[in-house]
Scaffold this motif. Structure first.
Motif, PDB file in Angstrom:
ATOM      1  N   ASN A 107      -7.964   2.289  -8.607  1.00  0.00           N
ATOM      2  CA  ASN A 107      -9.242   1.771  -8.108  1.00  0.00           C
ATOM      3  C   ASN A 107     -10.285   1.693  -9.220  1.00  0.00           C
ATOM      4  O   ASN A 107     -11.058   0.729  -9.290  1.00  0.00           O
ATOM      5  CB  ASN A 107      -9.780   2.648  -6.974  1.00  0.00           C
ATOM      6  N   TYR A 122      -1.092   0.636  -9.502  1.00  0.00           N
ATOM      7  CA  TYR A 122      -0.743   0.459  -8.084  1.00  0.00           C
ATOM      8  C   TYR A 122       0.774   0.398  -7.918  1.00  0.00           C
ATOM      9  O   TYR A 122       1.332   0.986  -6.987  1.00  0.00           O
ATOM     10  CB  TYR A 122      -1.383  -0.800  -7.499  1.00  0.00           C
ATOM     11  N   ARG A 133      -0.298   7.757   2.565  1.00  0.00           N
ATOM     12  CA  ARG A 133      -1.280   7.072   3.427  1.00  0.00           C
ATOM     13  C   ARG A 133      -1.964   5.905   2.729  1.00  0.00           C
ATOM     14  O   ARG A 133      -2.481   4.998   3.377  1.00  0.00           O
ATOM     15  CB  ARG A 133      -2.319   8.068   3.940  1.00  0.00           C
ATOM     16  N   HIS A 134      -1.949   5.886   1.386  1.00  0.00           N
ATOM     17  CA  HIS A 134      -2.555   4.780   0.631  1.00  0.00           C
ATOM     18  C   HIS A 134      -1.533   3.721   0.222  1.00  0.00           C
ATOM     19  O   HIS A 134      -1.900   2.725  -0.400  1.00  0.00           O
ATOM     20  CB  HIS A 134      -3.234   5.306  -0.636  1.00  0.00           C
ATOM     21  N   GLU A 136       0.177   1.410   1.801  1.00  0.00           N
ATOM     22  CA  GLU A 136      -0.027   0.043   2.303  1.00  0.00           C
ATOM     23  C   GLU A 136      -1.201  -0.624   1.589  1.00  0.00           C
ATOM     24  O   GLU A 136      -1.118  -1.805   1.228  1.00  0.00           O
ATOM     25  CB  GLU A 136      -0.244   0.048   3.818  1.00  0.00           C
ATOM     26  N   ASP A 137      -2.266   0.120   1.366  1.00  0.00           N
ATOM     27  CA  ASP A 137      -3.407  -0.430   0.611  1.00  0.00           C
ATOM     28  C   ASP A 137      -2.975  -0.806  -0.803  1.00  0.00           C
ATOM     29  O   ASP A 137      -3.379  -1.853  -1.320  1.00  0.00           O
ATOM     30  CB  ASP A 137      -4.541   0.597   0.535  1.00  0.00           C
ATOM     31  N   ALA A 138      -2.165   0.032  -1.421  1.00  0.00           N
ATOM     32  CA  ALA A 138      -1.681  -0.254  -2.778  1.00  0.00           C
ATOM     33  C   ALA A 138      -0.823  -1.519  -2.775  1.00  0.00           C
ATOM     34  O   ALA A 138      -0.928  -2.346  -3.693  1.00  0.00           O
ATOM     35  CB  ALA A 138      -0.898   0.942  -3.319  1.00  0.00           C
ATOM     36  N   ARG A 139       0.021  -1.672  -1.770  1.00  0.00           N
ATOM     37  CA  ARG A 139       0.866  -2.884  -1.680  1.00  0.00           C
ATOM     38  C   ARG A 139       0.000  -4.138  -1.548  1.00  0.00           C
ATOM     39  O   ARG A 139       0.285  -5.174  -2.153  1.00  0.00           O
ATOM     40  CB  ARG A 139       1.831  -2.774  -0.508  1.00  0.00           C
ATOM     41  N   GLU A 140      -1.058  -4.042  -0.761  1.00  0.00           N
ATOM     42  CA  GLU A 140      -1.970  -5.176  -0.609  1.00  0.00           C
ATOM     43  C   GLU A 140      -2.656  -5.495  -1.939  1.00  0.00           C
ATOM     44  O   GLU A 140      -2.817  -6.667  -2.296  1.00  0.00           O
ATOM     45  CB  GLU A 140      -3.010  -4.881   0.472  1.00  0.00           C
ATOM     46  N   LYS A 141      -3.036  -4.465  -2.669  1.00  0.00           N
ATOM     47  CA  LYS A 141      -3.670  -4.665  -3.974  1.00  0.00           C
ATOM     48  C   LYS A 141      -2.696  -5.302  -4.966  1.00  0.00           C
ATOM     49  O   LYS A 141      -3.079  -6.153  -5.764  1.00  0.00           O
ATOM     50  CB  LYS A 141      -4.199  -3.341  -4.532  1.00  0.00           C
ATOM     51  N   GLU A 144      -2.547  -8.887  -4.146  1.00  0.00           N
ATOM     52  CA  GLU A 144      -3.824  -9.520  -4.509  1.00  0.00           C
ATOM     53  C   GLU A 144      -3.961  -9.684  -6.026  1.00  0.00           C
ATOM     54  O   GLU A 144      -4.462 -10.719  -6.498  1.00  0.00           O
ATOM     55  CB  GLU A 144      -4.963  -8.631  -3.973  1.00  0.00           C
TER      56      GLU A 144
END
Length: 150
Positions: A107, A122, A133-134, A136-141, A144
């Motif tokens: 981040n 990431y 827990r992070h 899925e957010d990392a996969r989205e990043k 992106e």
């Protein structure tokens, strides 16, 4: 006589208050640091956590203190210093803060306008902690920040 008695009581009260302040445990002081962090008093949180680390760098909460120092700098938008502090969390053996620290390092790179290092971190995060827990957010990043193919 009443002035003397009042003075003695005042001194006794100050003495007891000083003893109580010194008797605060590491865990109590850690809780105060977390409270400062949650209330947006980031400089005070950093001070509390640094004092705890100086007092006992091997305490079971030391890695948590180190991570929260990084988080405080992140909240202050001092991302370069936050990177340094998050990286220091890895020095604690068996730390339960490594996952969060690694995610926050990514981040920080992203906030600093460094997409390539952010992407790499990431990816490393997902490889190491696919169920975190992070994750899925990392996969989205990753999606992106990945360069699009022509």
């Amino acid at each position: 006589m009443t002035i003397r008695r009042s003075l003695v009581l005042a001194l006794l009260s100050l003495f007891l208050l000083a003893m109580f302040a010194q008797a605060r445990t590491y865990r109590d002081r850690y809780g105060s640091g977390v409270w400062y962090l949650n209330k947006g008093k980031y400089e005070k949180a950093i001070e509390e956590f640094r004092d705890l680390l100086k007092e006992d760098p091997d305490h079971e909460l030391a890695d948590d203190c180190q991570y929260r120092i990084g988080l405080s700098y992140y909240k202050l938008e001092q991302y370069e210093q936050a990177l340094i502090e998050f990286d220091r969390a890895f020095a604690y053996p068996n730390s339960d803060q490594c996952e969060d620290a690694l995610f926050m390092i990514a981040n920080c790179h992203e906030k600093m306008g460094e997409p390539e290092p952010a992407l790499e971190v990431y990816k490393r995060f997902v490889a190491l902690y696919p169920e975190d827990r992070h994750a899925e957010d990392a996969r989205e990043k990753i999606e992106e920040l990945s360069p699009s193919e022509p």
